[in-house]
Design an enzyme around this catalytic site. Structure first.
Site, PDB file in Angstrom:
ATOM      1  N   HIS A 183       0.834  -1.206   0.000  1.00  0.00           N
ATOM      2  CA  HIS A 183       0.000   0.000   0.000  1.00  0.00           C
ATOM      3  C   HIS A 183       0.874   1.263   0.000  1.00  0.00           C
ATOM      4  CE1 HIS A 183      -3.601   2.386   1.444  1.00  0.00           C
ATOM      5  NE2 HIS A 183      -2.604   3.198   1.760  1.00  0.00           N
ATOM      6  N   GLU A 184       1.763   1.358   0.953  1.00  0.00           N
ATOM      7  CA  GLU A 184       2.595   2.560   1.044  1.00  0.00           C
ATOM      8  C   GLU A 184       3.518   2.669  -0.164  1.00  0.00           C
ATOM      9  OE1 GLU A 184       1.598   4.683   3.024  1.00  0.00           O
ATOM     10  OE2 GLU A 184       0.424   3.408   4.359  1.00  0.00           O
ATOM     11  N   HIS A 209       1.684   4.465  -2.830  1.00  0.00           N
ATOM     12  CA  HIS A 209       1.766   5.927  -2.679  1.00  0.00           C
ATOM     13  C   HIS A 209       3.123   6.419  -3.184  1.00  0.00           C
ATOM     14  CE1 HIS A 209      -1.895   6.708  -0.504  1.00  0.00           C
ATOM     15  NE2 HIS A 209      -1.572   5.962   0.527  1.00  0.00           N
TER      16      HIS A 209
HETATM   17 ZN    ZN Z   1      -2.742   5.255   2.161  1.00  0.00          ZN
END
Ligand code: ZN
Length: 705
Positions: free
Chosen positions: A498-499, A502
């Site tokens: 997830h990170e 980003h």
């Molecule tokens: Zn996030």
């Protein structure tokens, strides 16, 4: 979670800069590395040279510089043009934009009492600077002239977007208010900034203070050896060698609640977690957060909005509170019903195990784990050996390589701010430099809880050249325990991807202007959440999920079990998330008026939605850092995760249809990441998918339909 550190775009005149008298004398300017060009590779911050005492003088100098630059634009005798006003404003604040991300990242990931004190000192100065720019009538006059002439300026679409966002920033920043209103507006901003910092410091304090100390081995019953080893390490670090310490950090408390047989200790640990900053003491956050909600409501009405949520959502894809509540309500009933079925399953299993009590929140993770084992024969702990941290990160790199041709080269020669931080140079398929990527994965007392992605330097164009980004992922993952390397849980694996999503979004950005680089809040989780899908695809697991001792690839049978169990516990997960999202919306749709009693307010929300007694909202108000912490970036925006999930599930469906690494689909998605906030999110999405997103893939994934 995604943190915007480079949002401090502009400012103007006035406000005397006052240094606290008790400060040590600032170092001479020529010795301050923050005030000098950085000769490090790729111009990354020279962390080893930066001392806390360097920040205040550098930020004060940055503020002074930006004031001069902005004032020069305001008093420019030439008629306003896009170049001499909008672009010129965009280019102000170079020094601040270099220094403040370093400070705010360190303040989040590696703070000390000294940095916290500096933060309290500089936050009001920066808040005042922002207000001074946005409330400068002469400057706004120039922006407004251009806005009124926008159809005749011959701007490119991206320039037009920058003008629009600039104009909006002034209007939303109070430019149209009367002088009296401006004064009140300023006071509210200063207060919100100070209260938010206090909230965050209090939370860090309560999170770090609690310790569950175990000194009898029988109280460790049920806990896997790696969890016990981690607790022994924590005890040693706390000067209690020979005992076991559990904390409220995620890698400590969640496994404890999942496995500890001792119900009394589980009760103690969860109670400590959910009553943080709710003890009516110096560190209590209830009055602070109620005050923030009231101030936000007042400021929104001042600006002509009905509520704070109306003010925020205008900028998001959702546009209105009604649209947000509509999505949350659509999901609430089926999720709640599913969680009640999950509770009944647990209660049934408890009966067969001879338990005579009713299921309570501190029992959920414990019995749910047992149901999972019985139903899928899947033991979370049996997975960990296949999820060695370094291998999982390598898996994320593999996906980025297959999708976009990127490579990641370790650069141990680059400076870092902590020995556990690692650095990579990111390159395009043709070998050209794309950016720098830092990872900072383990908890420590100076780090905020949770996981987030941020930048030390964002992308933009300067003099026709792309400025390459410097990106960081900060997490709180299980650390190595005893002689074992860091082995992640399934949830931590998803968080890493997830990170990383980003980070990719920041790395691939091609935005020419810093202030329109970011996606709207309810789109910003699309690039991150979509990456979680690749993490558990069998073809990707084969590449990175290798046993840390034997190198054996994760067995197919285990992969099948993971896939079969994907919808397991989705009732609980969705309910605890939705409860927090609804609580956030409720806090931010109040009318201005007397400060609410936080306890009664939260209780009213939870009884209205009939939150099952076995589940606690993922965040209770006193520790809801996303919405009340410094910056409060997710205020009226916590819903964004599920809003984004509608989009990312629909988007991932395109890869399912065309192929996991289909190059045309990957190019289409990359285009969205490159454009960032320079184009309307729905327009970009429709260009990628050929239609508006459908909610069906999300409902199917969560088993809600
Ligand atoms: Zn996030």
């Amino acid at each position: 979670m995604f943190m915007r550190t480079n949002v401090l775009v502009l400012l103007a005149l006035s406000v005397a800069v006052v240094l606290a008298a008790q400060q040590p004398p600032p170092p001479a300017a020529d010795a301050n590395p923050l005030l000098k060009p950085w000769s490090t590779p790729f111009g990354v911050p020279p962390f080893a040279e930066i001392k806390p005492a360097h920040f205040v003088p550098a930020i004060n100098e940055g503020i002074a510089q930006q004031r001069r630059e902005v004032e020069a634009i305001a008093v420019n005798p030439q008629a306003p043009t896009f170049a001499n006003t909008i672009e010129a404003l965009e280019n102000t604040g170079e020094l601040l934009n270099k220094v403040t991300p370093v400070f705010s990242n360190l303040q989040s990931s590696n703070t000390t009492a000294e940095l916290q004190a500096i933060n309290r000192e500089i936050a009001p100065l920066l808040s005042a600077l922002r207000d001074d720019i946005r409330l400068n009538p002469v400057l706004f006059g120039r922006v407004k002239t251009l806005w009124d002439q926008r159809a005749r300026l011959g701007l490119t679409p991206v320039q037009a977007k920058l003008l629009e966002e600039n104009h909006k920033m002034f209007v939303r920043g109070g430019a149209n208010l009367t002088p009296d209103q401006k004064e009140r507006f300023r006071a509210i901003n200063a207060e919100l900034s100070a209260v938010g910092i206090k909230f965050g410091d209090n939370l860090l304090r309560d999170t770090n203070t609690y310790r569950l100390v175990i000194d009898k081995t029988e109280n460790l019953a049920g806990l896997p050896p790696s969890v016990v080893a981690g607790a022994a390490d924590a005890a040693t670090a706390a000067g209690m060698a020979g005992k076991w310490v559990f904390t409220l950090q995620a890698p400590s408390i969640w496994p404890f609640l999942q496995y500890a047989d001792n119900r009394e200790l589980r009760t103690q640990a969860l109670t400590a977690y959910i009553t943080r900053n709710d003890h009516n003491d110096t560190y209590d956050n209830k009055a602070l957060l109620s005050q923030m909600a009231a101030l936000r409501a007042e400021r929104s009405v001042l600006l002509g909005y009905k509520t704070y949520a109306d003010f925020v959502l205008e900028e998001n894809m959702a546009k209105t509170p009604d649209k947000v509540y509509a999505l949350l309500n659509q999901l609430w009933a089926p999720a709640r019903a599913m969680s009640l079925r999950e509770a009944a399953d647990q209660q049934a299993l408890m009966k067969t195990l001879g338990a005579t009590f009713t299921l309570e929140p501190w029992d959920w993770r414990y019995y749910q784990e047992k149901v999972k084992k019985a139903r899928y024969d899947l033991d979370e702990q049996a997975l960990r050996p296949y999820f060695k941290l370094d291998n999982v990160r390598q898996g994320a790199f593999y996906v980025a390589g297959k999708l976009y041709g990127l490579t990641f080269t370790p650069r141990p020669d680059l400076p870092t701010y902590h020995p556990e931080v690692q650095v990579f140079e990111v390159k395009e398929a043709d070998g050209s430099h794309l950016g720098v990527y830092y990872t900072d994965y383990h908890p420590r007392p100076g780090k905020r809880v949770g996981a987030w992605s941020s930048t030390f330097r964002g992308t933009r164009m300067k003099d026709g050249q792309r400025i390459a980004p410097v990106v960081v992922n900060v997490c709180n993952f299980s650390r190595p325990a005893g002689d074992q390397p860091a082995l992640l849980s399934l949830e931590e694996v998803s968080t890493l991807f997830h990170e990383f999503g980003h980070a990719l979004s920041s790395l691939l950005s091609k935005t020419p202007y810093r202030s329109i680089g970011s996606f709207p809040r309810d789109f910003v989780e699309v690039p991150s959440q979509i990456m979680e899908n690749w993490a558990l695809e069998p073809d990707v697991l084969k590449v990175y999920a290798k046993h840390y001792q034997t190198g054996e690839i994760i067995p197919v049978a285990l992969v099948e079990k993971i896939q079969k169990s994907e919808q397991f516990d989705q009732g609980f997960i969705t309910v605890e998330y939705l409860a927090a999202s609804i609580l956030d919306m409720d806090w931010h749709t109040i009318a201005p008026g007397p400060v609410q009693d936080a306890t009664a307010f939260e209780h009213a929300t939870m009884s209205r939605i009939q939150l099952p007694s076995t589940i606690v909202s993922r965040y209770r108000s006193p520790y809801f850092n996303h919405i009340f912490g410094p910056g409060g970036g997710y205020a009226s925006g916590y819903y964004a995760y599920i809003w984004s999930e509608v989009l990312d599930q629909d988007a991932f469906q395109a890869f399912r249809e065309k192929g996991l690494f289909d190059q045309a689909t990957a190019r289409g998605f990359r285009t969205i990441l490159e454009k960032g906030g320079t184009e309307d999110a729905m327009t970009m999405y429709k260009a990628f998918r050929g239609r508006e997103p459908s909610v069906e893939p999300l409902l199917k994934k969560r088993g809600l339909k």
